[in-house]
Design a protein around this motif. Structure first.
Motif, PDB file in Angstrom:
ATOM      1  N   ALA A 117      24.564-141.603   5.499  1.00 60.56           N
ATOM      2  CA  ALA A 117      25.323-140.571   4.799  1.00 60.56           C
ATOM      3  C   ALA A 117      24.939-140.454   3.331  1.00 60.56           C
ATOM      4  CB  ALA A 117      26.817-140.853   4.941  1.00 60.56           C
ATOM      5  N   ASP A 118      24.693-141.571   2.645  1.00 54.53           N
ATOM      6  CA  ASP A 118      24.369-141.494   1.224  1.00 54.53           C
ATOM      7  C   ASP A 118      23.144-140.616   0.984  1.00 54.53           C
ATOM      8  OD1 ASP A 118      26.493-143.109   0.613  1.00 54.53           O
ATOM      9  OD2 ASP A 118      25.296-144.914   0.258  1.00 54.53           O
ATOM     10  N   ALA A 119      22.127-140.780   1.818  1.00 54.43           N
ATOM     11  CA  ALA A 119      20.908-139.975   1.660  1.00 54.43           C
ATOM     12  C   ALA A 119      21.130-138.548   2.121  1.00 54.43           C
ATOM     13  CB  ALA A 119      19.763-140.603   2.449  1.00 54.43           C
ATOM     14  N   ALA A 120      21.849-138.366   3.219  1.00 59.42           N
ATOM     15  CA  ALA A 120      22.043-137.028   3.780  1.00 59.42           C
ATOM     16  C   ALA A 120      22.842-136.137   2.838  1.00 59.42           C
ATOM     17  CB  ALA A 120      22.741-137.121   5.132  1.00 59.42           C
ATOM     18  N   ILE A 121      23.909-136.663   2.257  1.00 56.97           N
ATOM     19  CA  ILE A 121      24.741-135.845   1.366  1.00 56.97           C
ATOM     20  C   ILE A 121      23.929-135.364   0.175  1.00 56.97           C
ATOM     21  CG2 ILE A 121      26.752-135.862  -0.151  1.00 56.97           C
ATOM     22  CD1 ILE A 121      27.333-135.742   2.907  1.00 56.97           C
ATOM     23  N   VAL A 122      23.077-136.208  -0.366  1.00 59.41           N
ATOM     24  CA  VAL A 122      22.222-135.796  -1.482  1.00 59.41           C
ATOM     25  C   VAL A 122      21.284-134.682  -1.042  1.00 59.41           C
ATOM     26  CG1 VAL A 122      20.366-136.524  -3.021  1.00 59.41           C
ATOM     27  CG2 VAL A 122      22.365-137.988  -2.707  1.00 59.41           C
ATOM     28  N   GLU A 123      20.676-134.820   0.119  1.00 54.41           N
ATOM     29  CA  GLU A 123      19.741-133.800   0.604  1.00 54.41           C
ATOM     30  C   GLU A 123      20.442-132.462   0.840  1.00 54.41           C
ATOM     31  OE1 GLU A 123      17.355-134.884   3.917  1.00 54.41           O
ATOM     32  OE2 GLU A 123      16.596-136.729   2.996  1.00 54.41           O
ATOM     33  N   ILE A 124      21.591-132.507   1.488  1.00 60.90           N
ATOM     34  CA  ILE A 124      22.331-131.266   1.768  1.00 60.90           C
ATOM     35  C   ILE A 124      22.730-130.592   0.457  1.00 60.90           C
ATOM     36  CG2 ILE A 124      24.414-130.292   2.820  1.00 60.90           C
ATOM     37  CD1 ILE A 124      24.326-132.828   4.715  1.00 60.90           C
ATOM     38  N   ALA A 125      23.268-131.377  -0.464  1.00 63.65           N
ATOM     39  CA  ALA A 125      23.711-130.811  -1.745  1.00 63.65           C
ATOM     40  C   ALA A 125      22.542-130.242  -2.532  1.00 63.65           C
ATOM     41  CB  ALA A 125      24.438-131.882  -2.560  1.00 63.65           C
ATOM     42  N   ASP A 126      21.428-130.949  -2.566  1.00 62.30           N
ATOM     43  CA  ASP A 126      20.271-130.457  -3.324  1.00 62.30           C
ATOM     44  C   ASP A 126      19.727-129.163  -2.730  1.00 62.30           C
ATOM     45  OD1 ASP A 126      20.451-132.512  -5.124  1.00 62.30           O
ATOM     46  OD2 ASP A 126      18.759-133.662  -4.314  1.00 62.30           O
ATOM     47  N   THR A 127      19.761-129.047  -1.404  1.00 60.67           N
ATOM     48  CA  THR A 127      19.299-127.814  -0.771  1.00 60.67           C
ATOM     49  C   THR A 127      20.223-126.657  -1.096  1.00 60.67           C
ATOM     50  OG1 THR A 127      18.379-129.157   1.037  1.00 60.67           O
ATOM     51  CG2 THR A 127      18.540-126.789   1.412  1.00 60.67           C
ATOM     52  N   LEU A 128      21.522-126.902  -1.062  1.00 57.90           N
ATOM     53  CA  LEU A 128      22.482-125.870  -1.474  1.00 57.90           C
ATOM     54  C   LEU A 128      22.272-125.476  -2.931  1.00 57.90           C
ATOM     55  CD1 LEU A 128      25.702-127.197   0.280  1.00 57.90           C
ATOM     56  CD2 LEU A 128      24.728-124.920   0.620  1.00 57.90           C
ATOM     57  N   ARG A 129      22.055-126.455  -3.790  1.00 50.78           N
ATOM     58  CA  ARG A 129      21.836-126.154  -5.213  1.00 50.78           C
ATOM     59  C   ARG A 129      20.632-125.240  -5.393  1.00 50.78           C
ATOM     60  NH1 ARG A 129      25.209-130.175  -7.576  1.00 50.78           N
ATOM     61  NH2 ARG A 129      24.996-132.164  -6.453  1.00 50.78           N
ATOM     62  N   ASP A 130      19.571-125.485  -4.635  1.00 49.81           N
ATOM     63  CA  ASP A 130      18.371-124.649  -4.743  1.00 49.81           C
ATOM     64  C   ASP A 130      18.682-123.199  -4.390  1.00 49.81           C
ATOM     65  OD1 ASP A 130      16.725-126.675  -5.617  1.00 49.81           O
ATOM     66  OD2 ASP A 130      15.812-127.062  -3.668  1.00 49.81           O
ATOM     67  N   PHE A 131      19.440-123.006  -3.320  1.00 49.23           N
ATOM     68  CA  PHE A 131      19.787-121.633  -2.928  1.00 49.23           C
ATOM     69  C   PHE A 131      20.669-120.978  -3.986  1.00 49.23           C
ATOM     70  CE2 PHE A 131      18.958-123.147   1.554  1.00 49.23           C
ATOM     71  CZ  PHE A 131      17.874-122.331   1.758  1.00 49.23           C
ATOM     72  N   PHE A 132      21.666-121.700  -4.461  1.00 47.94           N
ATOM     73  CA  PHE A 132      22.536-121.134  -5.491  1.00 47.94           C
ATOM     74  C   PHE A 132      21.731-120.795  -6.751  1.00 47.94           C
ATOM     75  CE2 PHE A 132      26.235-123.604  -3.493  1.00 47.94           C
ATOM     76  CZ  PHE A 132      26.740-122.474  -2.865  1.00 47.94           C
ATOM     77  N   ASP A 133      20.849-121.707  -7.172  1.00 49.40           N
ATOM     78  CA  ASP A 133      20.067-121.477  -8.380  1.00 49.40           C
ATOM     79  C   ASP A 133      19.137-120.281  -8.242  1.00 49.40           C
ATOM     80  OD1 ASP A 133      21.275-123.613  -9.615  1.00 49.40           O
ATOM     81  OD2 ASP A 133      19.588-124.994  -9.341  1.00 49.40           O
ATOM     82  N   ALA A 134      18.698-120.014  -7.010  1.00 49.15           N
ATOM     83  CA  ALA A 134      17.817-118.876  -6.759  1.00 49.15           C
ATOM     84  C   ALA A 134      18.581-117.575  -6.599  1.00 49.15           C
ATOM     85  CB  ALA A 134      16.971-119.141  -5.514  1.00 49.15           C
ATOM     86  N   GLY A 135      19.919-117.622  -6.694  1.00 51.90           N
ATOM     87  CA  GLY A 135      20.717-116.404  -6.564  1.00 51.90           C
ATOM     88  C   GLY A 135      20.851-115.902  -5.144  1.00 51.90           C
ATOM     89  N   ILE A 136      20.686-116.809  -4.164  1.00 49.29           N
ATOM     90  CA  ILE A 136      20.761-116.430  -2.750  1.00 49.29           C
ATOM     91  C   ILE A 136      22.174-116.684  -2.233  1.00 49.29           C
ATOM     92  CG2 ILE A 136      19.908-116.958  -0.429  1.00 49.29           C
ATOM     93  CD1 ILE A 136      17.234-117.715  -1.760  1.00 49.29           C
ATOM     94  N   PRO A 137      22.821-115.695  -1.619  1.00 49.77           N
ATOM     95  CA  PRO A 137      24.177-115.913  -1.116  1.00 49.77           C
ATOM     96  C   PRO A 137      24.206-116.908   0.036  1.00 49.77           C
ATOM     97  CG  PRO A 137      23.348-113.780  -0.382  1.00 49.77           C
ATOM     98  CD  PRO A 137      22.351-114.310  -1.362  1.00 49.77           C
ATOM     99  N   VAL A 138      25.226-117.759   0.033  1.00 49.37           N
ATOM    100  CA  VAL A 138      25.436-118.738   1.093  1.00 49.37           C
ATOM    101  C   VAL A 138      26.708-118.333   1.837  1.00 49.37           C
ATOM    102  CG1 VAL A 138      25.889-121.152   1.648  1.00 49.37           C
ATOM    103  CG2 VAL A 138      24.273-120.570  -0.177  1.00 49.37           C
TER     104      VAL A 138
END
Length: 240
Positions: A88-109
């Motif tokens: 879980a420690d690694a997975a949560i970081v990966e999921i969050a970082d991927t979401l951050r990339d989409f948000f930073d790119a202005g892509i709706p989630v």
């Protein structure tokens, strides 16, 4: 995903449902987002034509037993999660970082009942002392459907609204299927109700207001029988 520059969505000729967008869904250990742990997560990228362009999926060992009731819904047992899941420690970081990339790119989630999924993520990050998500450009078909068709009777689960808007939903209660279906419902809503075809920052603010109004109305209804009833109106993350 590679790092993307932090920016607001650029003004575009086409509405959001005809641009690149992402579906997001979690399956977890329980219904309470304060205590639920992530078991599976999916982010599906849909191109401007509505076709699946990419998918990111995680099977997670949550570090706690998965109750039989939850496993019966999403099909992942404690034994499978321990044998095949990412810690879980690694997975949560990966999921969050991927979401951050989409948000930073202005892509709706897009997430159906987004407050559940994003509150789960918020609490998972907090348990680890990690930076919370900014949660920009979130689209929640659950909140929107209740706003634009507020007097419709009957249930409003993802399965129900998929039936209503004729959106395919195969393998319901798997995060990949549910995230893709959420995009389909959001698209159907945007086509049926042109007033939803507004800039993402405008829609984000509207959904915050709509969710608060919906919670207040439901709380008023519940208090006819229970004067102490409280319905949280926060969105897309429940404040502590």
């Amino acid at each position: 995903m590679s790092d993307a520059p932090s920016r607001a969505p650029a003004t575009a000729a086409k509405p959001w449902h005809e641009q690149i967008r992402v579906g997001f869904d979690l399956e977890t250990t329980g219904r309470d987002p304060e205590t639920a742990r992530v078991v599976t997560a999916s982010l599906v990228v849909v191109d401007p034509h509505g076709r699946l362009a990419a998918a990111y999926e995680w099977l997670v060992d949550p570090g706690v037993p998965i109750p039989a009731e939850a496993a019966a819904v999403h099909g992942v047992t404690t034994e499978r999660a321990q044998a095949e899941g990412l810690p879980a420690d690694a997975a949560i970081v990966e999921i969050a970082d991927t979401l951050r990339d989409f948000f930073d790119a202005g892509i709706p989630v897009i997430a159906f009942n987004a407050c559940y999924d994003f509150t789960v993520m918020d609490r998972e990050l907090a348990r680890r002392g990690l930076e919370p998500l900014q949660n920009r450009w979130v689209i929640d078909p659950y909140v929107i459907d209740k706003q634009v068709d507020r007097y419709r009777r009957g249930k409003r689960t993802l399965t129900d609204v998929c039936d209503l808007y004729r959106v395919p939903l195969r393998d319901a209660h798997t995060s990949a299927a549910d995230s893709l279906a959420a995009v389909g419902v959001a698209d159907a809503l945007a086509r049926r109700y042109p007033q939803l075809q507004v800039p993402l920052e405008t829609l984000q603010g509207q959904q915050c207001a709509w969710k608060a109004e919906q919670a207040a109305s439901f709380q008023e209804y519940l208090r006819r029988k229970d004067p102490t009833a409280v319905v949280n109106g926060d969105w897309p993350v429940a404040r502590r």
